[in-house]
Scaffold this active site. Structure first.
Site, PDB file in Angstrom:
ATOM      1  N   HIS A 104     -17.677 -61.051 -13.820  1.00  0.00           N
ATOM      2  CA  HIS A 104     -17.121 -61.332 -12.500  1.00  0.00           C
ATOM      3  C   HIS A 104     -16.402 -60.112 -11.919  1.00  0.00           C
ATOM      4  CE1 HIS A 104     -17.686 -65.802 -12.010  1.00  0.00           C
ATOM      5  NE2 HIS A 104     -18.204 -65.549 -13.189  1.00  0.00           N
TER       6      HIS A 104
ATOM      7  N   TYR B 124     -17.132 -65.097  -6.917  1.00  0.00           N
ATOM      8  CA  TYR B 124     -18.441 -65.094  -6.231  1.00  0.00           C
ATOM      9  C   TYR B 124     -18.284 -64.635  -4.779  1.00  0.00           C
ATOM     10  CZ  TYR B 124     -19.796 -67.820 -10.322  1.00  0.00           C
ATOM     11  OH  TYR B 124     -20.014 -68.250 -11.607  1.00  0.00           O
TER      12      TYR B 124
END
Ligand code: ZN
Length: 444
Positions: free
Chosen positions: A104, A169
């Site tokens: 991430h 995201y």
């Protein structure tokens, strides 16, 4: 070859430095060799943009920090990699441990209308220590925003503390009028999806606006959760496709179900479904099933890939359903679907462009029985049949390819960023490539 070796720790550093020093002056196909773990994905997008003769590229580097390179199309020269910020993820001492990397750290990149380059990266829901998350549950890391200190210059960066730290995201959508929308999930799985809007080149953002709601089901062990992918639609609209994730407290798994679609009119930030019926936001699972469903997978797993709209504004969605790559499109009256690749192709990722009614070009990273490859495929009949147009890279050594979304405003010779994942190496550093119609953009 002259690649700026970045600082990282581990027994492989010496080998990589030696490899760099002993390399000949011959050009190489990769522009960096310090991609880390899974350096790029279509999820965090765009991760590359062409602006005034230069393609800017961002990827996850050592310790999940964001790195940036730039390719000047006129001089055929590369610059970078430059470390653009420090992620709060990936700071484990041993970067060979796959289990401690969650990827991430991957950055989304955007060039604003003044030429400043922005990255958002490093969030996986945000640590509890960051405070109360009113739109979700805490996770790890911290969503961060950095900007280049000077326009069209990737050599120095500064932090802009002007977005929620709870995001993950992260996805940029820049409209024709210069307005910029940042979409993300506001926390770990059990969190709303939101956006923040900027009308001043990301110097300030509006407060978060919630669009996909997380909530507990009647069975309190299951919470509604979502995975979404946003893109500019026709005119002043933003389109999104998403999957439902029944997030279980006990017995958690990664199940994702159904494909959905909706779009926002940026003029008044109102949402409607594919039929043009207005939607009341934020939407819940029950409301999405009634109003925004493109495909009920009837319990079969599905995962978003990407979305584009055609010249009529009709949406085309790519999802992987039961390991098949499926193309869904709205024909004006109903959703249609066709299987692009069966599960035999083992697609890792894909993106596409709708070039004219019925004509779609698809770039895919996939594995067949014989080789892994990055290839263009084309349909001339709206997706009913596909033919391989060209293979940009391939190997028979079991090395997988991962790709980012298609480069924003891409030049024909620089359309996608791809990284190699060699399962036979015992470290996590990856070569990263910029591919276009002439193959890899070489580095001297
Ligand atoms: Zn979950």
């Amino acid at each position: 070859m002259k690649i700026r070796q970045t600082t990282f720790f581990g027994r492989h550093t010496l080998l990589l430095v030696l490899a760099t020093l002993t390399a000949t002056a011959d050009p190489v196909d990769y522009f960096a060799d310090n991609g880390f773990a899974k350096p790029v994905s279509t999820m965090q997008h765009p991760n590359a943009e062409h602006y005034k003769g230069v393609t800017y590229v961002a990827y996850q580097g050592p310790h999940e920090d964001p790195y940036v390179c730039a390719y000047d199309h006129k001089t055929a020269q590369w610059s970078g990699p430059y470390k653009a910020g420090t992620s709060q993820l990936g700071k484990t001492p041993d970067p060979t441990d796959r289990d401690t990397v969650d990827n991430h750290g991957r950055p989304a990149l955007l060039v604003d209308n003044d030429g400043y380059i922005h990255l958002i990266f490093g969030g996986h829901g945000g640590l509890s220590a960051l405070g109360k998350n009113h739109l979700g549950t805490p996770g790890r890391g911290r969503q961060m925003h950095v900007v280049s200190k000077n326009p069209e210059d990737i050599s120095s960066w500064e932090v802009l503390d002007n977005i929620s730290p709870f995001g993950t995201y992260s996805q940029f959508v820049k409209m024709a009028d210069g307005d910029i929308y940042l979409f993300y999930r506001h926390g770990s799985h059990r969190s709303d999806w939101v956006y923040q809007k900027s009308t001043d080149n990301c110097r300030t953002f509006s407060p978060e606006v919630s669009i996909l709601k997380h909530k507990m089901q009647l069975n309190p062990n299951t919470h509604d959760s979502w995975y979404a992918w946003f893109h500019e639609g026709k005119g002043d609209t933003i389109a999104v496709t998403f999957n439902y994730h029944p997030c279980k407290i006990l017995g958690h798994d990664s199940t994702r179900l159904n494909a959905y679609f909706m779009k926002m009119s940026c003029a008044n930030e109102s949402w409607e479904n594919v039929k043009g019926e207005s939607l009341k936001m934020p939407i819940t699972k029950e409301y999405a099933d009634k109003m925004a469903l493109a495909c009920d997978t009837d319990g079969v797993g599905i995962r978003r890939v990407t979305l584009r709209v055609d010249s009529k504004g009709f949406p085309h969605l790519l999802h992987r359903r039961a390991s098949e790559l499926v193309h869904f499109y709205w024909d004006g009256k109903a959703w249609q679907e066709s299987v692009v690749f069966t599960k035999d192709y083992k697609v890792t990722d894909a993106d596409f462009a709708v070039e004219s009614p019925g004509v779609i070009r698809l770039l895919v990273t996939a594995r067949t029985e014989n080789q892994n490859e990055v290839s263009w495929w084309t349909t001339q009949n709206g997706g009913h049949s596909w033919e391989k147009e060209r293979t940009l890279m391939a190997n028979t050594t079991n090395t997988d390819y991962l790709m980012g979304a298609l480069v924003r405003n891409a030049q024909s010779d620089a359309q996608v960023v791809v990284s190699e994942i060699n399962p036979n190496q015992d470290h996590l550093y990856r070569k990263v490539f910029l591919l276009g119609d002439k193959g890899a953009v070489q580095r001297h």
